[in-house]
Design an enzyme around this catalytic site. Structure first.
Site, PDB file in Angstrom:
ATOM      1  N   CYS A 132       0.669  -1.390   0.134  1.00  0.00           N
ATOM      2  CA  CYS A 132       0.043  -0.129   0.085  1.00  0.00           C
ATOM      3  C   CYS A 132       0.883   1.134   0.085  1.00  0.00           C
ATOM      4  O   CYS A 132       0.680   2.209  -0.867  1.00  0.00           O
ATOM      5  CB  CYS A 132      -1.063   0.149   1.293  1.00  0.00           C
ATOM      6  SG  CYS A 132      -0.237  -0.078   2.847  1.00  0.00           S
ATOM      7  N   HIS A 155      -5.883   1.542  -3.805  1.00  0.00           N
ATOM      8  CA  HIS A 155      -5.049   1.035  -2.888  1.00  0.00           C
ATOM      9  C   HIS A 155      -4.617  -0.418  -3.381  1.00  0.00           C
ATOM     10  O   HIS A 155      -4.994  -1.122  -4.160  1.00  0.00           O
ATOM     11  CB  HIS A 155      -5.497   1.168  -1.401  1.00  0.00           C
ATOM     12  CG  HIS A 155      -6.760   0.432  -1.429  1.00  0.00           C
ATOM     13  ND1 HIS A 155      -6.941  -0.354  -0.167  1.00  0.00           N
ATOM     14  CD2 HIS A 155      -7.902   0.394  -2.159  1.00  0.00           C
ATOM     15  CE1 HIS A 155      -8.300  -0.746  -0.206  1.00  0.00           C
ATOM     16  NE2 HIS A 155      -9.066  -0.272  -1.201  1.00  0.00           N
ATOM     17  N   HIS A 187      -2.503   0.995   7.099  1.00  0.00           N
ATOM     18  CA  HIS A 187      -2.858   0.830   5.419  1.00  0.00           C
ATOM     19  C   HIS A 187      -3.139   2.295   5.122  1.00  0.00           C
ATOM     20  O   HIS A 187      -3.381   3.221   5.854  1.00  0.00           O
ATOM     21  CB  HIS A 187      -3.877   0.007   5.431  1.00  0.00           C
ATOM     22  CG  HIS A 187      -4.375  -0.295   4.081  1.00  0.00           C
ATOM     23  ND1 HIS A 187      -3.878  -1.250   3.131  1.00  0.00           N
ATOM     24  CD2 HIS A 187      -5.420   0.137   3.171  1.00  0.00           C
ATOM     25  CE1 HIS A 187      -3.985  -1.219   2.039  1.00  0.00           C
ATOM     26  NE2 HIS A 187      -5.060  -0.436   1.993  1.00  0.00           N
TER      27      HIS A 187
END
Length: 208
Positions: A117, A179, A168
């Site tokens: 990510c 993402h 994240h």
């Protein structure tokens, strides 16, 4: 293993092949499981990439990437280069997302074979905006500013609802959320899809 006061000061090298930058010298690294590699992988470098050379230990070279990430590689040739060659703007947002959509998730990944990510966010801002961000999502969070309004290119720092201890980061663009997630790799989600799976911690913006 090599104390900072013993590091080479102005030496650079060129990578002979694509390689993981790992946290410690490990001759057994190629044979480790994916989960074991995830714990050691810092980031990745590409064949031909220029890195700063800091020293050698047990057959490994300690290097620093242009984003400041340090770690160990094997396949490096010293060069007369005296600085990094940082990639510039090469994509529009649309062509960037088209290129990367569906790329598998790899922890620490920064290549078409797999990206995580924060690597996806780093690559986006470098390729689309010409802005170099740190590799780690925690560091990306530190250098961005909290905002209340929502604009294209804003970042959401969050965690999966099933894994509250995880970190994240997600890019917002044209009412969609892009993402690289562990399930599905690089994906595009609507707001409802994204919020179904993730708990938002912070909404931040990269400073101009």
């Amino acid at each position: 293993m090599i104390p900072p006061d013993k590091w080479e000061k102005e030496s650079f090298g060129v990578m002979d092949q694509d390689e993981d930058i790992i946290r410690e010298p490990r001759d057994d690294y190629p044979g480790l499981t994916d989960k074991e590699k995830d714990k050691l992988r810092q980031t990745q470098v590409a064949a031909g990439e220029i890195v700063q050379y800091l020293g050698t230990y047990a057959g490994f070279k300690l290097v620093q990437k242009y984003d400041g990430t340090k770690g160990w590689v094997k396949h490096l040739t010293l060069t007369s280069e005296k600085s990094f060659l940082i990639p510039g703007v090469s994509h529009s947002p649309e062509t960037f997302f088209q290129k990367w959509q569906g790329t598998p998730y790899v922890f620490g990944g920064r290549s078409s074979a797999g990206i995580d990510c924060s690597g996806f966010v780093q690559e986006f801002f470098l390729s689309v905006k010409g802005i170099l961000l740190p590799k780690n999502s925690r560091d990306q969070r530190k250098i961005t500013e909290a905002v209340s309004d929502l604009r294209d290119f804003d970042l959401y720092f969050c965690h999966p609802k099933s894994q509250p201890e995880s970190h994240h980061v997600v890019i917002f663009y044209q009412h969609q959320f892009w993402h690289s997630r562990r399930v599905g790799g690089v994906v595009c989600q609507s707001e409802s899809e994204f919020l179904r799976d993730f708990e938002v911690e912070d909404h931040r913006r990269v400073k101009a």
